[in-house]
Every structure is written in C-alpha cells, then in structure tokens.
Design an enzyme around this catalytic site. Structure first.
Site, PDB file in Angstrom:
ATOM      1  N   ASP A  42     -45.651 -38.167 -15.324  1.00 32.36           N
ATOM      2  CA  ASP A  42     -44.735 -39.311 -15.345  1.00 32.36           C
ATOM      3  C   ASP A  42     -45.463 -40.568 -15.791  1.00 32.36           C
ATOM      4  O   ASP A  42     -46.455 -40.966 -15.181  1.00 32.36           O
ATOM      5  CB  ASP A  42     -44.168 -39.485 -13.924  1.00 32.36           C
ATOM      6  N   MET A  48     -38.498 -47.877  -5.658  1.00 28.82           N
ATOM      7  CA  MET A  48     -39.671 -48.766  -5.495  1.00 28.82           C
ATOM      8  C   MET A  48     -39.384 -49.795  -4.416  1.00 28.82           C
ATOM      9  O   MET A  48     -38.295 -50.385  -4.396  1.00 28.82           O
ATOM     10  CB  MET A  48     -39.952 -49.493  -6.799  1.00 28.82           C
ATOM     11  N   HIS A  73     -34.531 -37.968 -12.834  1.00 29.22           N
ATOM     12  CA  HIS A  73     -35.655 -38.575 -12.108  1.00 29.22           C
ATOM     13  C   HIS A  73     -35.245 -39.976 -11.645  1.00 29.22           C
ATOM     14  O   HIS A  73     -34.876 -40.832 -12.459  1.00 29.22           O
ATOM     15  CB  HIS A  73     -36.857 -38.632 -13.043  1.00 29.22           C
ATOM     16  N   MET A  87     -41.729 -44.411  -4.547  1.00 31.61           N
ATOM     17  CA  MET A  87     -42.882 -45.319  -4.642  1.00 31.61           C
ATOM     18  C   MET A  87     -42.727 -46.333  -3.512  1.00 31.61           C
ATOM     19  O   MET A  87     -42.428 -47.511  -3.715  1.00 31.61           O
ATOM     20  CB  MET A  87     -42.921 -45.971  -6.029  1.00 31.61           C
ATOM     21  N   SER A 115     -36.014 -40.368 -16.671  1.00 31.36           N
ATOM     22  CA  SER A 115     -36.088 -41.387 -15.622  1.00 31.36           C
ATOM     23  C   SER A 115     -35.029 -42.439 -15.909  1.00 31.36           C
ATOM     24  O   SER A 115     -35.081 -43.119 -16.940  1.00 31.36           O
ATOM     25  CB  SER A 115     -37.468 -42.040 -15.608  1.00 31.36           C
ATOM     26  N   ASP A 144     -36.399 -43.307  -9.648  1.00 37.05           N
ATOM     27  CA  ASP A 144     -37.586 -44.049  -9.206  1.00 37.05           C
ATOM     28  C   ASP A 144     -37.226 -45.088  -8.154  1.00 37.05           C
ATOM     29  O   ASP A 144     -36.634 -46.125  -8.469  1.00 37.05           O
ATOM     30  CB  ASP A 144     -38.209 -44.760 -10.413  1.00 37.05           C
ATOM     31  N   HIS A 194     -38.417 -39.926  -6.835  1.00 37.50           N
ATOM     32  CA  HIS A 194     -39.824 -40.323  -6.836  1.00 37.50           C
ATOM     33  C   HIS A 194     -39.950 -41.561  -5.957  1.00 37.50           C
ATOM     34  O   HIS A 194     -39.556 -42.653  -6.347  1.00 37.50           O
ATOM     35  CB  HIS A 194     -40.244 -40.594  -8.287  1.00 37.50           C
ATOM     36  N   MET A 210     -49.361 -39.006 -12.035  1.00 40.89           N
ATOM     37  CA  MET A 210     -48.942 -40.254 -12.682  1.00 40.89           C
ATOM     38  C   MET A 210     -49.864 -40.536 -13.866  1.00 40.89           C
ATOM     39  O   MET A 210     -51.093 -40.511 -13.730  1.00 40.89           O
ATOM     40  CB  MET A 210     -49.022 -41.439 -11.716  1.00 40.89           C
TER      41      MET A 210
END
Ligand code: DX5
Ligand code: ZN
Length: 222
Positions: free
Chosen positions: A175, A37, A33, A68, A8, A35, A66, A137
């Site tokens: 994760d 957000m 990965h 979020m 990540s 992330d 990913h 998660m």
C-alpha cells in the site's frame, strides 16, 4: 494464489463515493480498501464508522479496513457493525498486538497486521500464524498520492520467504505509491494484494482497474 486489487477510496471523488465504489467493484476489484486515520497515529484525519456504514450499501465486495489509529482494538466491534470484513492494524499502534489480532479473529473477521516502512518484518515473527494478511506500507502512512519507497520491495521478498520457511501462506498486501508501472515487480517479490488510490481513481477508474487485472493475469499465466 489469488491476486487481488484493492482500490483505496481515499483517491476517489468523495462527492460520489458510492458510485466510485460501484465502478471499481463492477470492473473487477475484489477488495475495497478503506483508510481510517485518527490524527494521532498519522497526521491526517480521514473518515470512520458512519462513512463505512453508508458505503456498505454500494457493494458486497470485501471491505478491507486499514486502521491508521492508535490502539485500534477499541474499535473492532464498531468496525464490524459498520461492515468491515477484514481489519488491518499497525504493529506500531498496538501495545499488545497479539491480543488485538485475537480480538479481530474472535469477532469473526479476517485479521491483518500492517508495518510502517521503517519497521522490520521480524517484529511479526511470533504473531505471523495469527495473521490472514500482512500489509507492507510502501509510503509513510497518512496521505494518498505519495511516492513509492523502493526498499518496500525487499521487505515483501523477505516476508514471503519468512512465511514459506514456516509453511505459512498469508496474503501480502502492498500500500502506497502502487502504480501500473511497479505492480509487476511487487507480484514478483511475493505480494498478492495491491492497494492503489491515485493510480485507480485518476481519469477512468474502470479502465485503470482493467489494466491492473491484466497485469495480474499476465503474471499468473507466465
Ligand atoms: C496511505 C494510505 C493508502 C493511500 C494509497 O496512508 O494507507 O491506502 O490511500 O494511496 P496511493 O495509491 O495514491 O499512494
Ligand atoms: Zn491504506
């Protein structure tokens, strides 16, 4: 089954993001990965399409995004254009999860469904055949460097059994708080893709990747 490490980049040095990605890719990580957000689904805001598009030039490895983000279906085309290969959306963030998973697949990308720690695996019962991957998660999403929540291991076991009962073989990704110490128990539970931020990018990233890959090889050769 293929065992994959997904570093990540949230744990990387953002002043040298391209180099950090090249380092872990050359060391043998097959997924990167990313992330994303939005400050609404999770408390923090990370990065979005322009950053993903910029680092796309650093490697040909799979970009595992990913999301979020509330209602991530709004961004599938943008994420595809930025370079995503796999888009993982939270079951809790999609009012119509079935539709969103179909949208991802129709865009020609791999589709993942993510579950917060408190969300039971049963919510995926009907959409499981639509998923290429399920993300369990093991921390409450929003930040890197948190402590692993132990009951996540039980969820992985339950999910793998649920898949096997139905003759399904999607990837299971874990994760949050994944380390060299708990990696083996997660593989034993049925996970085959491990995300790691701080455990990869602290100190020597190439050496850390090599250690994770060694655990995968030992597990496969058991
Ligand atoms: C947390 C993110 C994770 C995070 C993992 O919300 O989804 O991918 O970067 O970081 P570590 O491995 O440090 O827990
Ligand atoms: Zn993540």
């Amino acid at each position: 089954m293929e065992y994959i490490l997904a570093p990540s980049i949230l744990g990387a040095d953002f002043t040298r993001l391209g180099e950090e990605i090249k380092t872990v890719a050359e060391a043998g990580a097959e997924y990167i990965h990313l992330d994303v957000m939005d400050g609404a689904f999770v408390p923090s805001i990370s990065f979005g399409m322009p950053v993903i598009q910029a680092v796309r030039k650093a490697t040909d490895k799979i970009f595992d995004v990913h999301m979020m983000v509330e209602e991530p279906g709004r961004y599938i085309t943008d994420m595809k254009n930025a370079g995503a290969d796999l888009i993982c959306v939270h079951a809790e963030a999609c009012c119509h999860l079935d539709r969103t998973l179909h949208q991802i697949k129709e865009a020609g990308l791999k589709a993942g469904a993510a579950l917060n720690p408190a969300t039971p695996v049963e919510v995926l019962e009907y959409v499981l055949p639509l998923t290429d991957m399920v993300l369990v998660m093991s921390v409450n999403p929003g930040f890197g460097g948190q402590k692993f929540i132990p009951y996540a291991t039980e969820k992985v076991k339950k999910l793998r059994a649920m898949m096997e009962d139905r003759g399904l073989s999607a990837d299971i990704q874990v994760d949050g708080g994944v380390t060299l110490e708990n990696a083996k128990e997660l593989l034993e539970a049925g996970a085959n893709i491990l995300v790691a931020g701080s455990a990869v990018f602290k100190n020597d990233a190439a050496a850390n990747v090599a250690e994770f890959l060694k655990i995968f090889r030992e597990f496969q050769g058991r």
